[in-house]
Motif scaffolding. Structure first.
Motif, PDB file in Angstrom:
ATOM      1  N   THR A  58       0.858  -1.177   0.000  1.00  0.00           N
ATOM      2  CA  THR A  58       0.000   0.000   0.000  1.00  0.00           C
ATOM      3  C   THR A  58       0.895   1.229   0.000  1.00  0.00           C
ATOM      4  O   THR A  58       1.706   1.411   0.912  1.00  0.00           O
ATOM      5  N   ASP A  60       1.102   4.978   0.533  1.00  0.00           N
ATOM      6  CA  ASP A  60       0.386   6.088   1.139  1.00  0.00           C
ATOM      7  C   ASP A  60       1.417   6.992   1.806  1.00  0.00           C
ATOM      8  O   ASP A  60       2.618   6.740   1.695  1.00  0.00           O
ATOM      9  N   ILE A 117       1.988  12.603 -10.159  1.00  0.00           N
ATOM     10  CA  ILE A 117       1.032  11.717  -9.481  1.00  0.00           C
ATOM     11  C   ILE A 117       1.818  10.804  -8.551  1.00  0.00           C
ATOM     12  O   ILE A 117       2.801  10.178  -8.982  1.00  0.00           O
ATOM     13  N   ASP A 118       1.417  10.738  -7.288  1.00  0.00           N
ATOM     14  CA  ASP A 118       2.030   9.791  -6.358  1.00  0.00           C
ATOM     15  C   ASP A 118       1.166   9.687  -5.101  1.00  0.00           C
ATOM     16  O   ASP A 118       0.916  10.696  -4.445  1.00  0.00           O
ATOM     17  N   PRO A 119       0.711   8.475  -4.752  1.00  0.00           N
ATOM     18  CA  PRO A 119      -0.139   8.318  -3.568  1.00  0.00           C
ATOM     19  C   PRO A 119       0.599   8.582  -2.259  1.00  0.00           C
ATOM     20  O   PRO A 119      -0.034   8.785  -1.222  1.00  0.00           O
ATOM     21  N   TYR A 121       2.591  11.183  -1.814  1.00  0.00           N
ATOM     22  CA  TYR A 121       2.920  12.614  -1.734  1.00  0.00           C
ATOM     23  C   TYR A 121       2.289  13.245  -0.498  1.00  0.00           C
ATOM     24  O   TYR A 121       1.121  13.033  -0.195  1.00  0.00           O
ATOM     25  N   LEU A 129      -1.028  15.196  -7.877  1.00  0.00           N
ATOM     26  CA  LEU A 129      -2.194  14.466  -7.381  1.00  0.00           C
ATOM     27  C   LEU A 129      -1.738  13.361  -6.435  1.00  0.00           C
ATOM     28  O   LEU A 129      -0.976  12.476  -6.851  1.00  0.00           O
ATOM     29  N   PRO A 130      -2.178  13.381  -5.166  1.00  0.00           N
ATOM     30  CA  PRO A 130      -1.753  12.344  -4.219  1.00  0.00           C
ATOM     31  C   PRO A 130      -2.641  11.091  -4.324  1.00  0.00           C
ATOM     32  O   PRO A 130      -3.308  10.691  -3.371  1.00  0.00           O
ATOM     33  N   ILE A 131      -2.625  10.482  -5.497  1.00  0.00           N
ATOM     34  CA  ILE A 131      -3.470   9.317  -5.752  1.00  0.00           C
ATOM     35  C   ILE A 131      -2.665   8.248  -6.468  1.00  0.00           C
ATOM     36  O   ILE A 131      -1.592   8.502  -6.997  1.00  0.00           O
ATOM     37  N   GLU A 132      -3.203   7.042  -6.480  1.00  0.00           N
ATOM     38  CA  GLU A 132      -2.607   5.930  -7.228  1.00  0.00           C
ATOM     39  C   GLU A 132      -2.803   6.179  -8.716  1.00  0.00           C
ATOM     40  O   GLU A 132      -3.890   6.562  -9.150  1.00  0.00           O
ATOM     41  N   ARG A 134      -3.541   5.326 -12.463  1.00  0.00           N
ATOM     42  CA  ARG A 134      -4.306   4.319 -13.193  1.00  0.00           C
ATOM     43  C   ARG A 134      -4.752   4.939 -14.506  1.00  0.00           C
ATOM     44  O   ARG A 134      -4.970   6.158 -14.584  1.00  0.00           O
ATOM     45  N   LEU A 137      -7.497   8.626 -16.012  1.00  0.00           N
ATOM     46  CA  LEU A 137      -7.469   9.897 -15.284  1.00  0.00           C
ATOM     47  C   LEU A 137      -7.644  11.097 -16.211  1.00  0.00           C
ATOM     48  O   LEU A 137      -7.723  12.222 -15.748  1.00  0.00           O
TER      49      LEU A 137
END
Length: 198
Positions: A58, A60, A117-119, A121, A129-132, A134, A137
């Motif tokens: 995970t 995060d 983009i990086d979850p 962050y 964008l602090p997301i996974e 995929r 987008l």
């Protein structure tokens, strides 16, 4: 092992994170474990962990992989920026897995239009964008950058095919991956062999 595959190294039961912090010693000692079975496809040369289990991971804000505090690493980032920058001016760029934005900021200081983009962050940069990551987008970049991220995707060719439908026809994809020859050097091979006996 299937035909056309050569196993390089096998290490079982290692922590799946090397750089995640835990709130207590007990949680750290009970961290998830996974196996490393590095194998090379003899047809393509691609090396992957055939025992990789994405469900164990995970990403995060507790995942910490920032290396830009090192002057040597910053010099490396600058050299990569020197290599890429001439191909990026005037184009919309997205860095996938940008971490805390160190490379992204180097490119932006050179006047480039870069989003990330990086979850994992943690900051408040409006263009990260602090997301996974995929497909779907709707970013529509003209350039995609994967720095030490591409090898985390179990099926990279499938990913490229999916991305082809949502990028420009001439989207440039820049990929930086670990140097296998470095890790197979005599010094590092002996380190990996010793891990087998822990």
């Amino acid at each position: 092992m299937g035909e056309g595959i050569r196993e390089l190294i096998r290490i079982d039961g290692v922590p799946v994170y090397q750089n995640r912090t835990y709130p207590s010693q007990a949680e750290a000692l009970n961290c998830p474990l996974g196996d490393i079975h590095l194998a090379q496809d003899l047809a393509s040369g691609l090396v992957s962990n055939i025992a990789y289990d994405a469900s164990l991971l995970t990403y995060d804000p507790s995942y910490q992989n920032e290396q830009a505090y090192s002057p040597s690493f910053l010099r490396h980032l600058e050299s990569v920026a020197d290599l890429l920058s001439p191909h990026l001016y005037g184009k919309s760029v997205v860095e996938i897995g940008c971490g805390q934005g160190s490379f992204l900021n180097i490119l932006r200081q050179r006047g480039l239009d870069v989003k990330g983009i990086d979850p994992a962050y943690k900051g408040g940069h409006p263009d990260i964008l602090p997301i996974e990551f995929r497909p779907g987008l709707d970013l529509r970049p003209e350039v995609l950058i994967f720095r030490h991220v591409f090898e985390y995707f179990a099926h990279p060719l499938e990913l490229i095919r999916e991305l082809a439908s949502e990028t420009s026809n001439e989207c440039l994809i820049c990929v930086e991956t670990p140097n296998l020859d470095y890790f197979r050097s005599e010094e590092h091979t002996s380190e990996l062999q010793s891990l087998r006996h822990l």
